[in-house]
Scaffold this motif. Structure first.
Motif, PDB file in Angstrom:
ATOM      1  N   UNK A   8      52.154  61.734  38.850  1.00 47.92           N
ATOM      2  CA  UNK A   8      52.869  61.352  39.974  1.00 47.92           C
ATOM      3  C   UNK A   8      51.221  60.977  40.861  1.00 47.92           C
ATOM      4  N   UNK A   9      50.583  60.283  41.315  1.00 46.23           N
ATOM      5  CA  UNK A   9      49.552  60.209  42.828  1.00 46.23           C
ATOM      6  C   UNK A   9      50.192  58.862  43.603  1.00 46.23           C
ATOM      7  N   UNK A  10      49.643  59.611  45.049  1.00 42.63           N
ATOM      8  CA  UNK A  10      49.506  58.719  46.760  1.00 42.63           C
ATOM      9  C   UNK A  10      47.968  58.577  46.380  1.00 42.63           C
ATOM     10  N   UNK A  11      48.183  56.915  46.317  1.00 44.29           N
ATOM     11  CA  UNK A  11      47.583  55.833  46.928  1.00 44.29           C
ATOM     12  C   UNK A  11      47.296  55.578  48.178  1.00 44.29           C
ATOM     13  N   UNK A  12      46.053  54.970  49.350  1.00 42.36           N
ATOM     14  CA  UNK A  12      46.489  54.212  50.328  1.00 42.36           C
ATOM     15  C   UNK A  12      45.160  53.412  50.633  1.00 42.36           C
ATOM     16  N   UNK A  13      45.926  52.255  50.868  1.00 42.23           N
ATOM     17  CA  UNK A  13      45.092  51.358  50.941  1.00 42.23           C
ATOM     18  C   UNK A  13      44.964  50.477  51.912  1.00 42.23           C
ATOM     19  N   UNK A  14      43.458  49.627  51.669  1.00 41.93           N
ATOM     20  CA  UNK A  14      43.181  48.901  53.050  1.00 41.93           C
ATOM     21  C   UNK A  14      43.558  47.756  53.603  1.00 41.93           C
ATOM     22  N   UNK A  15      42.956  47.154  54.558  1.00 40.39           N
ATOM     23  CA  UNK A  15      43.879  45.799  54.810  1.00 40.39           C
ATOM     24  C   UNK A  15      43.546  44.667  54.008  1.00 40.39           C
ATOM     25  N   UNK A  16      44.957  44.509  53.688  1.00 41.75           N
ATOM     26  CA  UNK A  16      44.570  43.287  52.759  1.00 41.75           C
ATOM     27  C   UNK A  16      44.536  41.829  53.083  1.00 41.75           C
ATOM     28  N   UNK A  17      45.194  41.880  54.065  1.00 39.85           N
ATOM     29  CA  UNK A  17      44.839  40.016  54.627  1.00 39.85           C
ATOM     30  C   UNK A  17      45.552  39.261  53.839  1.00 39.85           C
ATOM     31  N   UNK A  18      46.411  38.926  53.493  1.00 40.43           N
ATOM     32  CA  UNK A  18      46.965  37.722  52.731  1.00 40.43           C
ATOM     33  C   UNK A  18      45.652  37.965  51.102  1.00 40.43           C
ATOM     34  N   UNK A  19      44.925  38.989  50.785  1.00 38.18           N
ATOM     35  CA  UNK A  19      44.036  38.917  49.672  1.00 38.18           C
ATOM     36  C   UNK A  19      44.808  39.449  48.453  1.00 38.18           C
ATOM     37  N   UNK A  20      45.911  38.766  48.104  1.00 41.29           N
ATOM     38  CA  UNK A  20      46.513  39.109  46.794  1.00 41.29           C
ATOM     39  C   UNK A  20      46.118  39.229  45.520  1.00 41.29           C
ATOM     40  N   UNK A  21      45.020  38.291  45.416  1.00 40.63           N
ATOM     41  CA  UNK A  21      44.625  38.670  44.312  1.00 40.63           C
ATOM     42  C   UNK A  21      43.439  39.901  43.647  1.00 40.63           C
ATOM     43  N   UNK A  22      43.053  40.477  44.516  1.00 40.97           N
ATOM     44  CA  UNK A  22      42.338  41.520  45.338  1.00 40.97           C
ATOM     45  C   UNK A  22      42.893  42.647  44.839  1.00 40.97           C
ATOM     46  N   UNK A  23      44.334  42.189  45.871  1.00 41.97           N
ATOM     47  CA  UNK A  23      45.349  43.618  45.452  1.00 41.97           C
ATOM     48  C   UNK A  23      44.843  43.844  43.918  1.00 41.97           C
ATOM     49  N   UNK A  24      46.167  43.200  43.575  1.00 38.88           N
ATOM     50  CA  UNK A  24      46.353  43.055  42.334  1.00 38.88           C
ATOM     51  C   UNK A  24      45.176  43.651  41.691  1.00 38.88           C
ATOM     52  N   UNK A  25      44.016  43.063  41.183  1.00 35.54           N
ATOM     53  CA  UNK A  25      43.269  44.080  40.849  1.00 35.54           C
ATOM     54  C   UNK A  25      42.611  45.264  41.058  1.00 35.54           C
ATOM     55  N   UNK A  26      43.154  45.819  42.044  1.00 34.38           N
ATOM     56  CA  UNK A  26      42.852  47.401  42.724  1.00 34.38           C
ATOM     57  C   UNK A  26      43.765  47.475  42.927  1.00 34.38           C
ATOM     58  N   UNK A  27      44.961  46.994  42.420  1.00 34.42           N
ATOM     59  CA  UNK A  27      45.947  48.281  41.510  1.00 34.42           C
ATOM     60  C   UNK A  27      46.108  48.632  40.077  1.00 34.42           C
ATOM     61  N   UNK A  28      45.397  47.025  39.164  1.00 38.03           N
ATOM     62  CA  UNK A  28      45.117  47.621  38.163  1.00 38.03           C
ATOM     63  C   UNK A  28      43.784  48.812  37.409  1.00 38.03           C
ATOM     64  N   UNK A  29      42.877  48.345  38.543  1.00 36.80           N
ATOM     65  CA  UNK A  29      41.932  49.410  38.707  1.00 36.80           C
ATOM     66  C   UNK A  29      42.046  50.767  38.167  1.00 36.80           C
TER      67      UNK A  29
END
Length: 279
Positions: free
Chosen positions: A1-22
């Motif tokens: 189990x890991x805990x991640x914190x993600x910065x401001x997304x502001x509607x950037x869905x494609x980048x969010x999915x890529x980041x999660x995959x990374x």
């Protein structure tokens, strides 16, 4: 189990999915914490909010200024302004469901030694006080008077915290501190006008996290909101807004080992310079 914190997304869905995959995010065992501003300015706010809602057992958030602006627009209290990109979200059949879920999210979360907030915490506050003040705002947003409160949320006054503040003035200042603050003066009075780089700040203003003798109890504050600040890691703070919506990057940090993950923005330069609302 890991805990991640993600910065401001502001509607950037494609980048969010890529980041999660990374970092191979697994919602069955991992947790992701979002620093707020999930929506607006970027192109796919609806997709972002739907994904977060669908994964709400493993993805947690705090409210940002653009999330609060969406609440006010979505409940018909203010109009969309130039630069808003909320139309698809507002027209969605599940908009009311998303609105009602979003408004019960907190301003501040604690994850062990880490305190997650969109913009920052007043140096005069202890962590215990900050969590209490977040609960005060949360109680109103979750109650029957949420529309009246949201309709009176906009404004820069009062700018100086006093423990005896009451009513909407008290709540507005708590919200402004947690979702809009960047600079304060030596008396911890907010200056909400400056948004640039620290090197360009007026001599009489200080970044909220550089005020000496703060009362943050040794915690590490993790926040976004300040894209001109970019990625900043210190023993006491982690800043994660790297301006994805402006053509920068979307950033996450894994709390267990402080490893940083980033994906570049795919947005065209014309997104830069759009006006902010409740900025």
């Amino acid at each position: 189990m890991a805990n991640y914190v993600i910065g401001d997304i502001q509607g950037c869905y494609a980048e969010l999915m890529s980041l999660l995959n990374s970092f191979s995010f697994n919602p069955t065992v991992d947790k992701a914490y979002l620093v707020g501003d999930l929506v607006n300015r970027g192109p796919n706010s609806l997709e972002v909010l739907r994904w977060v809602y669908a994964n709400r057992e493993s993805v947690r958030m705090v409210l940002g200024n653009h999330d609060l602006h969406f609440l006010a627009v979505g409940y018909g209290l203010v109009r969309q302004k130039k630069g808003d990109t909320l139309s698809a979200l507002l027209a969605a059949p599940d908009c009311n469901c998303l609105l009602n879920w979003l408004r019960i999210q907190p301003l501040v979360r604690q994850v062990g030694q880490y305190i997650i907030v969109h913009a920052g915490l007043l140096p005069l506050w202890t962590i215990g006080q900050a969590l209490t003040f977040s609960s005060e705002v949360g109680f109103v947003l979750a109650g029957e008077g949420y529309c009246e409160f949201l309709s009176k949320l906009y404004g820069n006054q009062p700018a100086k915290w006093k423990p005896d503040l009451m009513g909407v003035d008290r709540l507005r200042l708590i919200v402004n501190i947690c979702t809009r603050m960047r600079m304060v003066d030596s008396n911890c009075q907010l200056d909400l006008g400056f948004k640039g780089e620290l090197s360009d700040a007026p001599a009489n203003l200080y970044a909220w996290f550089d005020i000496p003798n703060n009362r943050n109890d040794g915690s590490v504050l993790v926040f976004g909101h300040w894209s001109a600040l970019g990625l900043l890691q210190r023993d006491d703070i982690i800043a994660l807004d790297t301006g994805c919506v402006w053509g920068g990057a979307l950033t996450a940090i894994r709390l267990e080992d402080k490893q940083v993950f980033q994906v570049p923005s795919s947005l065209a330069p014309q997104f830069e310079g759009l006006g902010a609302h409740l900025n």
